[in-house]
Design a protein around this motif. Structure first.
Motif, PDB file in Angstrom:
ATOM      1  N   LEU A 145      -5.773   4.692   4.260  1.00 47.83           N
ATOM      2  CA  LEU A 145      -5.045   4.485   3.014  1.00 47.83           C
ATOM      3  C   LEU A 145      -5.908   4.839   1.816  1.00 47.83           C
ATOM      4  N   THR A 146      -5.290   5.388   0.786  1.00 50.09           N
ATOM      5  CA  THR A 146      -6.002   5.678  -0.458  1.00 50.09           C
ATOM      6  C   THR A 146      -5.145   5.274  -1.649  1.00 50.09           C
ATOM      7  N   LEU A 147      -5.812   5.031  -2.747  1.00 50.95           N
ATOM      8  CA  LEU A 147      -5.085   4.699  -3.977  1.00 50.95           C
ATOM      9  C   LEU A 147      -4.296   5.907  -4.476  1.00 50.95           C
ATOM     10  N   GLY A 148      -4.757   7.104  -4.128  1.00 52.53           N
ATOM     11  CA  GLY A 148      -4.025   8.309  -4.505  1.00 52.53           C
ATOM     12  C   GLY A 148      -2.659   8.369  -3.857  1.00 52.53           C
ATOM     13  N   GLN A 149      -2.546   7.867  -2.627  1.00 54.62           N
ATOM     14  CA  GLN A 149      -1.248   7.838  -1.954  1.00 54.62           C
ATOM     15  C   GLN A 149      -0.285   6.915  -2.683  1.00 54.62           C
ATOM     16  N   VAL A 150      -0.806   5.789  -3.156  1.00 53.46           N
ATOM     17  CA  VAL A 150       0.029   4.869  -3.924  1.00 53.46           C
ATOM     18  C   VAL A 150       0.546   5.550  -5.183  1.00 53.46           C
ATOM     19  N   ALA A 151      -0.313   6.340  -5.829  1.00 52.22           N
ATOM     20  CA  ALA A 151       0.092   7.037  -7.047  1.00 52.22           C
ATOM     21  C   ALA A 151       1.229   8.014  -6.769  1.00 52.22           C
ATOM     22  N   GLN A 152       1.234   8.636  -5.579  1.00 57.66           N
ATOM     23  CA  GLN A 152       2.300   9.578  -5.237  1.00 57.66           C
ATOM     24  C   GLN A 152       3.655   8.887  -5.122  1.00 57.66           C
ATOM     25  N   VAL A 153       3.646   7.647  -4.699  1.00 63.49           N
ATOM     26  CA  VAL A 153       4.903   6.896  -4.568  1.00 63.49           C
ATOM     27  C   VAL A 153       5.485   6.575  -5.943  1.00 63.49           C
ATOM     28  N   GLY A 154       4.621   6.430  -6.961  1.00 66.72           N
ATOM     29  CA  GLY A 154       5.087   6.114  -8.307  1.00 66.72           C
ATOM     30  C   GLY A 154       5.259   4.621  -8.496  1.00 66.72           C
ATOM     31  N   TRP A 155       5.239   4.203  -9.747  1.00 65.95           N
ATOM     32  CA  TRP A 155       5.284   2.768  -9.988  1.00 65.95           C
ATOM     33  C   TRP A 155       6.623   2.161  -9.593  1.00 65.95           C
ATOM     34  N   LEU A 156       7.706   2.917  -9.758  1.00 66.39           N
ATOM     35  CA  LEU A 156       9.005   2.392  -9.337  1.00 66.39           C
ATOM     36  C   LEU A 156       9.065   2.226  -7.819  1.00 66.39           C
ATOM     37  N   GLY A 157       8.548   3.215  -7.116  1.00 62.61           N
ATOM     38  CA  GLY A 157       8.527   3.128  -5.656  1.00 62.61           C
ATOM     39  C   GLY A 157       7.678   1.964  -5.171  1.00 62.61           C
ATOM     40  N   VAL A 158       6.502   1.790  -5.786  1.00 57.52           N
ATOM     41  CA  VAL A 158       5.633   0.671  -5.411  1.00 57.52           C
ATOM     42  C   VAL A 158       6.325  -0.657  -5.707  1.00 57.52           C
ATOM     43  N   ALA A 159       7.026  -0.719  -6.846  1.00 57.66           N
ATOM     44  CA  ALA A 159       7.741  -1.954  -7.196  1.00 57.66           C
ATOM     45  C   ALA A 159       8.826  -2.268  -6.174  1.00 57.66           C
ATOM     46  N   VAL A 160       9.547  -1.235  -5.734  1.00 58.26           N
ATOM     47  CA  VAL A 160      10.593  -1.436  -4.725  1.00 58.26           C
ATOM     48  C   VAL A 160       9.979  -1.955  -3.430  1.00 58.26           C
ATOM     49  N   ILE A 161       8.877  -1.351  -3.000  1.00 58.82           N
ATOM     50  CA  ILE A 161       8.222  -1.750  -1.757  1.00 58.82           C
ATOM     51  C   ILE A 161       7.710  -3.183  -1.855  1.00 58.82           C
ATOM     52  N   ALA A 162       7.022  -3.496  -2.962  1.00 61.42           N
ATOM     53  CA  ALA A 162       6.437  -4.827  -3.120  1.00 61.42           C
ATOM     54  C   ALA A 162       7.511  -5.907  -3.212  1.00 61.42           C
ATOM     55  N   LEU A 163       8.562  -5.635  -3.995  1.00 56.48           N
ATOM     56  CA  LEU A 163       9.610  -6.636  -4.166  1.00 56.48           C
ATOM     57  C   LEU A 163      10.388  -6.836  -2.862  1.00 56.48           C
ATOM     58  N   SER A 164      10.639  -5.747  -2.149  1.00 56.18           N
ATOM     59  CA  SER A 164      11.310  -5.865  -0.850  1.00 56.18           C
ATOM     60  C   SER A 164      10.482  -6.715   0.110  1.00 56.18           C
ATOM     61  N   LEU A 165       9.168  -6.491   0.093  1.00 59.41           N
ATOM     62  CA  LEU A 165       8.267  -7.241   0.973  1.00 59.41           C
ATOM     63  C   LEU A 165       8.299  -8.731   0.642  1.00 59.41           C
ATOM     64  N   VAL A 166       8.117  -9.054  -0.617  1.00 56.88           N
ATOM     65  CA  VAL A 166       8.046 -10.468  -1.020  1.00 56.88           C
ATOM     66  C   VAL A 166       9.374 -11.179  -0.777  1.00 56.88           C
ATOM     67  N   LEU A 167      10.483 -10.542  -1.156  1.00 57.20           N
ATOM     68  CA  LEU A 167      11.787 -11.170  -0.973  1.00 57.20           C
ATOM     69  C   LEU A 167      12.113 -11.348   0.511  1.00 57.20           C
ATOM     70  N   THR A 168      11.754 -10.355   1.316  1.00 58.34           N
ATOM     71  CA  THR A 168      12.012 -10.459   2.755  1.00 58.34           C
ATOM     72  C   THR A 168      11.180 -11.565   3.378  1.00 58.34           C
ATOM     73  N   PHE A 169       9.926 -11.648   2.999  1.00 55.69           N
ATOM     74  CA  PHE A 169       9.073 -12.707   3.539  1.00 55.69           C
ATOM     75  C   PHE A 169       9.630 -14.079   3.168  1.00 55.69           C
ATOM     76  N   GLY A 170       9.987 -14.248   1.908  1.00 62.29           N
ATOM     77  CA  GLY A 170      10.544 -15.529   1.472  1.00 62.29           C
ATOM     78  C   GLY A 170      11.856 -15.858   2.152  1.00 62.29           C
ATOM     79  N   PHE A 171      12.732 -14.862   2.276  1.00 62.13           N
ATOM     80  CA  PHE A 171      14.020 -15.082   2.942  1.00 62.13           C
ATOM     81  C   PHE A 171      13.818 -15.479   4.397  1.00 62.13           C
ATOM     82  N   THR A 172      12.882 -14.819   5.074  1.00 57.21           N
ATOM     83  CA  THR A 172      12.643 -15.109   6.493  1.00 57.21           C
ATOM     84  C   THR A 172      12.108 -16.521   6.683  1.00 57.21           C
ATOM     85  N   ILE A 173      11.214 -16.944   5.808  1.00 59.83           N
ATOM     86  CA  ILE A 173      10.702 -18.316   5.881  1.00 59.83           C
ATOM     87  C   ILE A 173      11.848 -19.314   5.700  1.00 59.83           C
ATOM     88  N   TRP A 174      12.716 -19.051   4.714  1.00 55.16           N
ATOM     89  CA  TRP A 174      13.867 -19.933   4.476  1.00 55.16           C
ATOM     90  C   TRP A 174      14.812 -19.951   5.674  1.00 55.16           C
TER      91      TRP A 174
END
Length: 343
Positions: A91-120
């Motif tokens: 993994l590199t930080l350059g790869q994250v840059a290719q995804v773009g901030w919107l893409g990273v936000a989608v990935i991060a928010l999906s991860l957090v919401l899914t983790f929380g939903f699964t725990i619930w």
């Protein structure tokens, strides 16, 4: 009280027992898992999944040799941690840059919401808390790798690990098949489809298989999106470690945080890879070594998994895995459409 696996107890009770028989057995199973990937119909399964299946088969047919217990314990701990540290080189930080901030936000928010939903949902279904966390990590982050990494801080049973790996295998495989069939309904475009695959499918191999069905652009973007999601494993493990320590401290009146030092090694390797100084001649073999070490760890867990205990967990954890899978598919797609990240 924290449960201890049979192999860990064996290692503690026989400090002079040789570790080599167990290490060799785990390595042989891992090697066979890599070979089996070339068998028609098995290529969709990663060596990690095949390794735990082979280990479970041996454990529940012929049994695990007593002489192998010490090496199995080492495989599930030191070998596992070494594999996770080396995974950072992919993994590199350059790869994250290719995804773009919107893409990273989608990935991060999906991860957090899914983790929380699964725990619930796990609480609603009355699934064991440790098993729930393993299913949540495997679904929201990166499949079998996340399951075994998370277990270093949650300290669940080997059967919990096997059940969680089974969930991410089954539902990740279904996603791999269904996503390309349904993509035309949403007109996401190559990058949008790649982002959806990378943000929602469990295993890296499953993401690659699904995303490249939409073309090279979708495949490459999906792979980068998935690796960006894998990078989020480190902060998740650190947070879970703090949470687990507080819970144990509250229950026992004390206790220190189980600091997952290997996570800092993972982060350091990401930093090294991001410099661009590591030649391809090193990175390519390192990827293979990483997969082999993780396959050894999962083979060892399979060798400690009793299918009777696995069956005793019932269907509720499977329903939890299904619910988590449906949720991450839906929430990631919704976020992609709403934010315009598909553009």
């Amino acid at each position: 009280m924290t449960e201890t696996s049979p192999s860990a107890r064996a290692l503690a009770s026989r400090p002079t027992q040789s570790i080599w028989p167990g290490l060799l057995l785990a390595a042989m199973i891992a090697g066979l898992a890599f070979v089996l990937r070339f068998v028609p119909g098995l290529g969709m399964l990663s060596p990690l999944i095949l390794a735990i299946l082979l280990g479970m088969t041996l454990r529940n047919t012929l049994g695990t040799p007593e002489a192998a217990q010490a090496g199995i314990a080492i495989s599930m701990r030191l070998v596992l941690r070494a594999g996770i540290i080396l995974m950072g080189l992919q993994l590199t930080l350059g790869q994250v840059a290719q995804v773009g901030w919107l893409g990273v936000a989608v990935i991060a928010l999906s991860l957090v919401l899914t983790f929380g939903f699964t725990i619930w949902l796990g609480r609603v279904l009355r699934v064991d808390a440790k098993l729930t966390q393993l299913i949540a990590a495997g679904t929201s982050i990166c499949g079998a790798s996340a399951v075994i990494a998370t277990n270093t801080v949650t300290r669940g049973r080997d059967e919990d690990v096997a059940y969680a790996v089974a969930c991410v295998t089954i539902f990740g495989s279904l996603a791999m098949i269904l996503l390309p069939l349904t993509e035309s309904w949403f007109a996401l475009g190559p990058r949008g489809f790649g982002l959806w695959a990378g943000a929602s499918i469990h295993e890296v191999a499953q993401v690659v298989a699904a995303a490249f069905q939409r073309g090279d652009e979708a495949g490459q973007f999906g792979t980068i999106a998935k690796l960006t999601r894998v990078m989020m494993l480190a902060p998740m493990i650190l947070c879970l470690g703090v949470f687990a320590a507080r819970r144990r401290g509250g229950q026992s009146g004390g206790g220190k945080a189980p600091i997952p030092w290997f996570v800092f090694g993972f982060i350091a390797m990401v930093g090294v890879a991001s410099t661009g100084w590591v030649p391809e001649a090193v990175l390519d073999p390192a990827t293979g070594v990483t997969q082999f070490l993780l396959a050894m760890a999962l083979a060892a867990m399979g060798l400690e998994t009793d299918l009777r205990k696995l069956a005793a967990a019932g269907l509720r954890p499977a329903l939890l895995g299904a619910g988590a899978w449906v949720f991450i598919m839906g929430i990631s797609l919704g976020l992609i459409v709403l934010t315009g990240a598909a553009g």
